[in-house]
Motif scaffolding. Structure first.
Motif, PDB file in Angstrom:
ATOM      1  N   THR A 102       0.381  -1.722   0.217  1.00 41.57           N
ATOM      2  CA  THR A 102      -0.039  -0.177   0.382  1.00 41.57           C
ATOM      3  C   THR A 102       1.050   1.055   0.197  1.00 41.57           C
ATOM      4  OG1 THR A 102       0.348   0.554   2.643  1.00 41.57           O
ATOM      5  CG2 THR A 102      -1.335  -1.462   1.638  1.00 41.57           C
ATOM      6  N   GLY A 103       1.770   1.099   0.357  1.00 45.83           N
ATOM      7  CA  GLY A 103       3.230   2.396   0.487  1.00 45.83           C
ATOM      8  C   GLY A 103       3.539   2.619  -0.906  1.00 45.83           C
ATOM      9  N   VAL A 104       3.974   3.418  -1.750  1.00 43.87           N
ATOM     10  CA  VAL A 104       4.621   4.001  -2.495  1.00 43.87           C
ATOM     11  C   VAL A 104       5.898   5.001  -2.333  1.00 43.87           C
ATOM     12  CG1 VAL A 104       4.655   6.115  -4.794  1.00 43.87           C
ATOM     13  CG2 VAL A 104       2.286   5.475  -3.271  1.00 43.87           C
ATOM     14  N   SER A 105       6.923   3.795  -2.894  1.00 43.07           N
ATOM     15  CA  SER A 105       8.088   4.318  -2.776  1.00 43.07           C
ATOM     16  C   SER A 105       8.777   4.950  -3.205  1.00 43.07           C
ATOM     17  CB  SER A 105       9.157   2.620  -2.864  1.00 43.07           C
ATOM     18  OG  SER A 105       8.519   2.065  -2.863  1.00 43.07           O
ATOM     19  N   SER A 106      10.179   6.190  -3.246  1.00 47.02           N
ATOM     20  CA  SER A 106      11.427   6.327  -3.957  1.00 47.02           C
ATOM     21  C   SER A 106      11.578   5.867  -4.990  1.00 47.02           C
ATOM     22  CB  SER A 106      11.370   6.999  -2.653  1.00 47.02           C
ATOM     23  OG  SER A 106      12.475   6.441  -2.164  1.00 47.02           O
ATOM     24  N   GLY A 107      12.071   7.023  -5.756  1.00 50.72           N
ATOM     25  CA  GLY A 107      12.951   6.486  -6.436  1.00 50.72           C
ATOM     26  C   GLY A 107      14.489   5.784  -5.644  1.00 50.72           C
ATOM     27  N   ARG A 108      14.676   6.173  -5.243  1.00 51.57           N
ATOM     28  CA  ARG A 108      16.109   5.529  -4.426  1.00 51.57           C
ATOM     29  C   ARG A 108      16.336   4.167  -5.070  1.00 51.57           C
ATOM     30  NH1 ARG A 108      18.028   3.316   0.626  1.00 51.57           N
ATOM     31  NH2 ARG A 108      16.082   3.285   1.809  1.00 51.57           N
ATOM     32  N   MET A 109      17.016   4.131  -5.115  1.00 48.63           N
ATOM     33  CA  MET A 109      17.603   1.991  -5.651  1.00 48.63           C
ATOM     34  C   MET A 109      18.431   1.731  -4.365  1.00 48.63           C
ATOM     35  SD  MET A 109      17.232   2.257  -9.210  1.00 48.63           S
ATOM     36  CE  MET A 109      17.810   0.667  -9.891  1.00 48.63           C
ATOM     37  N   ILE A 110      17.648   0.160  -4.710  1.00 47.43           N
ATOM     38  CA  ILE A 110      18.623  -0.952  -3.820  1.00 47.43           C
ATOM     39  C   ILE A 110      19.555  -1.921  -4.364  1.00 47.43           C
ATOM     40  CG2 ILE A 110      18.295  -0.060  -1.976  1.00 47.43           C
ATOM     41  CD1 ILE A 110      16.466  -2.550  -1.816  1.00 47.43           C
ATOM     42  N   ASP A 111      20.697  -2.527  -3.947  1.00 45.71           N
ATOM     43  CA  ASP A 111      20.716  -3.701  -4.452  1.00 45.71           C
ATOM     44  C   ASP A 111      20.019  -4.939  -3.773  1.00 45.71           C
ATOM     45  OD1 ASP A 111      22.529  -2.783  -6.351  1.00 45.71           O
ATOM     46  OD2 ASP A 111      24.309  -2.796  -4.742  1.00 45.71           O
ATOM     47  N   PHE A 112      19.665  -5.992  -4.706  1.00 45.20           N
ATOM     48  CA  PHE A 112      19.115  -6.792  -4.230  1.00 45.20           C
ATOM     49  C   PHE A 112      18.758  -8.551  -4.634  1.00 45.20           C
ATOM     50  CE2 PHE A 112      15.608  -5.236  -6.855  1.00 45.20           C
ATOM     51  CZ  PHE A 112      15.054  -6.581  -6.831  1.00 45.20           C
ATOM     52  N   ASP A 113      18.730  -9.515  -4.865  1.00 44.69           N
ATOM     53  CA  ASP A 113      18.469 -10.345  -5.255  1.00 44.69           C
ATOM     54  C   ASP A 113      18.006 -11.135  -5.405  1.00 44.69           C
ATOM     55  OD1 ASP A 113      19.465 -13.390  -6.293  1.00 44.69           O
ATOM     56  OD2 ASP A 113      20.800 -14.019  -5.024  1.00 44.69           O
ATOM     57  N   ALA A 114      17.373 -10.340  -7.138  1.00 47.49           N
ATOM     58  CA  ALA A 114      15.896 -10.178  -7.968  1.00 47.49           C
ATOM     59  C   ALA A 114      15.828 -12.242  -7.989  1.00 47.49           C
ATOM     60  CB  ALA A 114      15.399  -9.950  -8.502  1.00 47.49           C
ATOM     61  N   GLY A 115      16.871 -13.610  -8.328  1.00 49.68           N
ATOM     62  CA  GLY A 115      16.554 -14.405  -8.340  1.00 49.68           C
ATOM     63  C   GLY A 115      16.128 -15.139  -7.504  1.00 49.68           C
ATOM     64  N   ALA A 116      16.513 -14.762  -6.303  1.00 51.03           N
ATOM     65  CA  ALA A 116      16.641 -15.541  -4.498  1.00 51.03           C
ATOM     66  C   ALA A 116      14.875 -15.131  -4.309  1.00 51.03           C
ATOM     67  CB  ALA A 116      16.924 -15.311  -3.730  1.00 51.03           C
ATOM     68  N   LEU A 117      14.456 -14.336  -4.946  1.00 52.13           N
ATOM     69  CA  LEU A 117      13.149 -13.634  -4.312  1.00 52.13           C
ATOM     70  C   LEU A 117      12.122 -14.414  -5.729  1.00 52.13           C
ATOM     71  CD1 LEU A 117      10.473 -11.731  -3.330  1.00 52.13           C
ATOM     72  CD2 LEU A 117      11.442 -10.160  -4.427  1.00 52.13           C
ATOM     73  N   ASN A 118      12.062 -14.284  -6.393  1.00 52.88           N
ATOM     74  CA  ASN A 118      11.372 -15.209  -8.083  1.00 52.88           C
ATOM     75  C   ASN A 118      11.939 -16.248  -7.534  1.00 52.88           C
ATOM     76  OD1 ASN A 118      10.458 -15.279 -10.260  1.00 52.88           O
ATOM     77  ND2 ASN A 118      11.861 -16.964 -10.259  1.00 52.88           N
ATOM     78  N   ARG A 119      12.343 -17.315  -6.999  1.00 54.02           N
ATOM     79  CA  ARG A 119      12.717 -18.662  -6.419  1.00 54.02           C
ATOM     80  C   ARG A 119      11.465 -18.314  -5.387  1.00 54.02           C
ATOM     81  NH1 ARG A 119      15.684 -23.604  -6.874  1.00 54.02           N
ATOM     82  NH2 ARG A 119      15.086 -24.444  -5.265  1.00 54.02           N
ATOM     83  N   ALA A 120      11.760 -17.868  -4.199  1.00 48.79           N
ATOM     84  CA  ALA A 120      11.194 -17.799  -3.096  1.00 48.79           C
ATOM     85  C   ALA A 120       9.111 -18.214  -3.396  1.00 48.79           C
ATOM     86  CB  ALA A 120      11.534 -16.859  -1.787  1.00 48.79           C
TER      87      ALA A 120
END
Length: 347
Positions: A263-281
């Motif tokens: 429900t929250g709207v994020s700012s444009g700040r970029m962060i590093d994360f493991d998209a593959g691990a998130l997709n797998r989960a």
């Protein structure tokens, strides 16, 4: 007539106008006397000049989309003088798209909707305003000024409806709910979770002010720190901060078959994360992540029912400041322990 206006796109143009024109019948047949207007982050962003759009032919926008008023006149007879009402914020686009055509303007597909106090419709921060009967929602009169919480509650009524619809995809017995963020949206999400009988956990950055007590009064557990530190999974997560790291943590802490509502709207700040691990989960645990914003009339009516069933003292504690319209500048100046600030229109 008094009105709080801005010049959209121009920062710090907020002002009180003492001779703003009376609302014309083209705005709607129901004439309403303002009681109060709630203030939220959207108002602050409009004041900062980030967005906002005046009605066609106008240069100024009356702000205020969290409304509360009393009916002065309704020629249709669907409402009576003295009824406590709120005005629905979003109106359907003129095309209309497939969703707007069936009253689901909250799901507008082409972006041509209009919104009171935000986009192309004058807002509710004025002594009197008009709406069509179909955009006026009657409130339990015992709520009195607490009815100003209806608009943010409608957003959560929609969120919970969609959570429950998604949950119906398979056998599902959710028990534990996490709400990330204890601002107005987070606290109202928590209220609706408690009304549904869930085990409630609320995570917030700090434990200052009324927030811990409000959560505990709902039977919930208040937490600070990071989400992974809680050491548990949740069947339902409502993310109400928009903070990128919290959003990602929320997706990762959902239990198998879990549902995460953003429900929250994020700012444009970029962060590093493991998209593959998130997709797998997400894939291997059949999880669902979805976003939600705004509400249609059905959600507003359900929100009115939720507020009518809520403890009045608890709702009153959410409103941490009440400011008369002649001191409007103070109302729009944030203070550290603010939860919900309300601008009042004494008559």
């Amino acid at each position: 007539m008094r009105a709080i206006t801005v010049t959209p796109g121009r920062a710090d143009s907020l002002r009180l106008v003492d001779d703003f024109p009376e609302p014309i019948p083209d705005e709607g047949s129901v004439l309403v006397e303002a009681v109060a207007v709630g203030i939220c982050g959207t108002d602050h962003e409009i004041i900062d000049g980030d967005y906002g759009e005046a009605p066609p032919g106008a240069t100024d926008l009356v702000i205020g989309h969290e409304s509360l008023g009393r009916v002065l006149d309704d020629p249709s007879g669907s409402l009576s003088p003295g009824d406590l009402v709120a005005g629905i914020v979003r109106h359907p686009d003129p095309v209309p798209c497939a969703n707007c055509a069936v009253g689901e303007w909250d799901m507008c597909r082409n972006g041509q909707y209009t919104e009171h106090g935000i986009k192309c419709l004058q807002g509710f921060a004025r002594d009197r305003w008009r709406v069509s009967p179909k955009f006026a929602v009657r409130l339990d009169p015992s709520l009195a000024e607490l009815g100003v919480l209806l608009e943010p509650t409608s957003v959560l009524a929609k969120a919970w409806e969609h959570i429950e619809r998604i949950g119906a995809r398979a056998a599902w017995e959710p028990k534990r709910v996490l709400v990330a963020g204890a601002g107005p949206i987070g606290l109202l999400a928590s209220l609706l979770a408690a009304q549904r009988g869930y085990e409630l956990h609320v995570l917030n950055r700090s434990a200052n002010g009324e927030k811990p007590g409000l959560v505990e009064a709902l039977g919930g557990t208040f937490h600070t720190g990071s989400l992974p530190e809680l050491g548990m999974e949740f069947d339902i997560v409502l993310e109400c901060t928009g903070a990128p790291t919290v959003v990602l943590d929320a997706m990762c802490q959902a239990a198998p078959n879990g549902i995460v509502c953003l429900t929250g709207v994020s700012s444009g700040r970029m962060i590093d994360f493991d998209a593959g691990a998130l997709n797998r989960a997400l894939v291997l645990e059949n999880n669902v992540v979805f976003g939600t914003v705004n509400a249609n009339r059905r959600h507003w009516e359900r929100a009115a029912e939720a507020l009518a069933a809520a403890d009045r003292d608890w709702l009153a504690r959410m409103i941490t400041r009440r400011v008369p319209v002649d001191r409007y500048a103070a109302a729009y100046h944030s203070e550290p322990d603010d939860i919900k600030v309300v601008l009042e229109f004494p008559h």
